[in-house]
Write a protein that holds these residues in place. Sequence first.
Motif, PDB file in Angstrom:
ATOM      1  N   PRO A  17       0.941  -1.782  -0.146  1.00  0.00           N
ATOM      2  CA  PRO A  17       0.018  -0.115  -0.128  1.00  0.00           C
ATOM      3  C   PRO A  17       0.568   1.052   0.469  1.00  0.00           C
ATOM      4  O   PRO A  17       0.388   2.536  -0.319  1.00  0.00           O
ATOM      5  N   VAL A  18       1.783   1.127   0.542  1.00  0.00           N
ATOM      6  CA  VAL A  18       2.919   2.560   0.752  1.00  0.00           C
ATOM      7  C   VAL A  18       3.771   2.874  -0.777  1.00  0.00           C
ATOM      8  O   VAL A  18       3.212   4.114  -0.714  1.00  0.00           O
ATOM      9  N   ALA A  19       3.954   1.258  -1.615  1.00  0.00           N
ATOM     10  CA  ALA A  19       3.944   2.050  -2.282  1.00  0.00           C
ATOM     11  C   ALA A  19       2.760   2.685  -3.759  1.00  0.00           C
ATOM     12  O   ALA A  19       3.862   3.372  -4.815  1.00  0.00           O
ATOM     13  N   VAL A  20       1.715   1.779  -3.651  1.00  0.00           N
ATOM     14  CA  VAL A  20       1.277   2.726  -4.792  1.00  0.00           C
ATOM     15  C   VAL A  20       0.216   3.345  -3.969  1.00  0.00           C
ATOM     16  O   VAL A  20       0.463   4.866  -4.708  1.00  0.00           O
ATOM     17  N   ALA A  21       0.580   4.013  -2.641  1.00  0.00           N
ATOM     18  CA  ALA A  21       0.723   5.511  -1.826  1.00  0.00           C
ATOM     19  C   ALA A  21       1.494   6.407  -3.055  1.00  0.00           C
ATOM     20  O   ALA A  21       1.593   7.631  -3.600  1.00  0.00           O
ATOM     21  N   TRP A  60      -7.024  13.956   1.009  1.00  0.00           N
ATOM     22  CA  TRP A  60      -7.256  13.039   0.949  1.00  0.00           C
ATOM     23  C   TRP A  60      -6.713  12.060   0.345  1.00  0.00           C
ATOM     24  O   TRP A  60      -6.645  10.760   1.139  1.00  0.00           O
ATOM     25  N   LEU A  61      -5.571  11.786  -0.049  1.00  0.00           N
ATOM     26  CA  LEU A  61      -4.338  10.741  -0.543  1.00  0.00           C
ATOM     27  C   LEU A  61      -3.511  11.033   0.272  1.00  0.00           C
ATOM     28  O   LEU A  61      -3.474   9.375   0.507  1.00  0.00           O
ATOM     29  N   VAL A  62      -3.130  11.781   1.044  1.00  0.00           N
ATOM     30  CA  VAL A  62      -2.516  11.466   2.125  1.00  0.00           C
ATOM     31  C   VAL A  62      -3.022  10.447   3.477  1.00  0.00           C
ATOM     32  O   VAL A  62      -2.819  10.035   4.099  1.00  0.00           O
ATOM     33  N   TYR A  63      -4.614  11.300   3.153  1.00  0.00           N
ATOM     34  CA  TYR A  63      -5.022  10.527   4.737  1.00  0.00           C
ATOM     35  C   TYR A  63      -4.862   8.806   4.177  1.00  0.00           C
ATOM     36  O   TYR A  63      -4.958   8.640   5.706  1.00  0.00           O
ATOM     37  N   LEU A  64      -5.601   8.338   3.468  1.00  0.00           N
ATOM     38  CA  LEU A  64      -5.958   6.657   2.841  1.00  0.00           C
ATOM     39  C   LEU A  64      -4.344   6.656   3.362  1.00  0.00           C
ATOM     40  O   LEU A  64      -3.738   5.570   2.840  1.00  0.00           O
ATOM     41  N   ALA A  65      -3.164   7.107   2.732  1.00  0.00           N
ATOM     42  CA  ALA A  65      -2.185   6.947   2.662  1.00  0.00           C
ATOM     43  C   ALA A  65      -0.981   6.311   4.032  1.00  0.00           C
ATOM     44  O   ALA A  65      -1.056   5.525   3.926  1.00  0.00           O
ATOM     45  N   VAL A  66      -1.825   7.047   5.324  1.00  0.00           N
ATOM     46  CA  VAL A  66      -1.462   6.954   6.807  1.00  0.00           C
ATOM     47  C   VAL A  66      -2.162   6.198   7.029  1.00  0.00           C
ATOM     48  O   VAL A  66      -1.704   4.960   7.680  1.00  0.00           O
ATOM     49  N   ARG A  67      -3.365   5.231   6.192  1.00  0.00           N
ATOM     50  CA  ARG A  67      -3.880   4.342   6.650  1.00  0.00           C
ATOM     51  C   ARG A  67      -3.331   3.204   5.869  1.00  0.00           C
ATOM     52  O   ARG A  67      -4.467   2.161   6.286  1.00  0.00           O
ATOM     53  N   ARG A  68      -2.763   3.598   4.775  1.00  0.00           N
ATOM     54  CA  ARG A  68      -2.182   2.110   3.857  1.00  0.00           C
ATOM     55  C   ARG A  68      -3.610   1.963   3.570  1.00  0.00           C
ATOM     56  O   ARG A  68      -3.221   0.320   3.308  1.00  0.00           O
ATOM     57  N   SER A  69      -4.314   2.315   2.931  1.00  0.00           N
ATOM     58  CA  SER A  69      -5.343   1.851   1.878  1.00  0.00           C
ATOM     59  C   SER A  69      -4.964   1.781   0.835  1.00  0.00           C
ATOM     60  O   SER A  69      -3.810   2.171   0.307  1.00  0.00           O
TER      61      SER A  69
END
Length: 98
Positions: A17-21, A60-69
């Motif tokens: 998820p981190v790489a995708v983010a 929103w992208l940062v929020y999702l990245a922090v949650r490893r979405s």
Amino acid sequence: MSSPTSPQPTRSRSAGPVAVAVLAGIAHLGVGILYIAGGLMVPGAVLFPLWAIWGAFAAWLVYLAVRRSWWTPAVPLLAAALFLVVITVGEQVLGWRG
């Protein structure tokens, strides 16, 4: 019962998820270039709110990245789709010309 000094089990977190983010973040920056270039065609009354929306998408992208979405790639896709809709409606309905 575990003692306070016993090691706690750790959860293995995937790096996927981190790489995708990170890739989604790069894509969102690319979409941001379109938003900036839109200033050549879009009137300021529409352009400044559009930039604010792009910023909200970035948050929103940062929020999702922090949650490893795994949903992070959806953000630049939605931002690009919104930009294309605004430009298309502006050209065909409102008569914007670049």
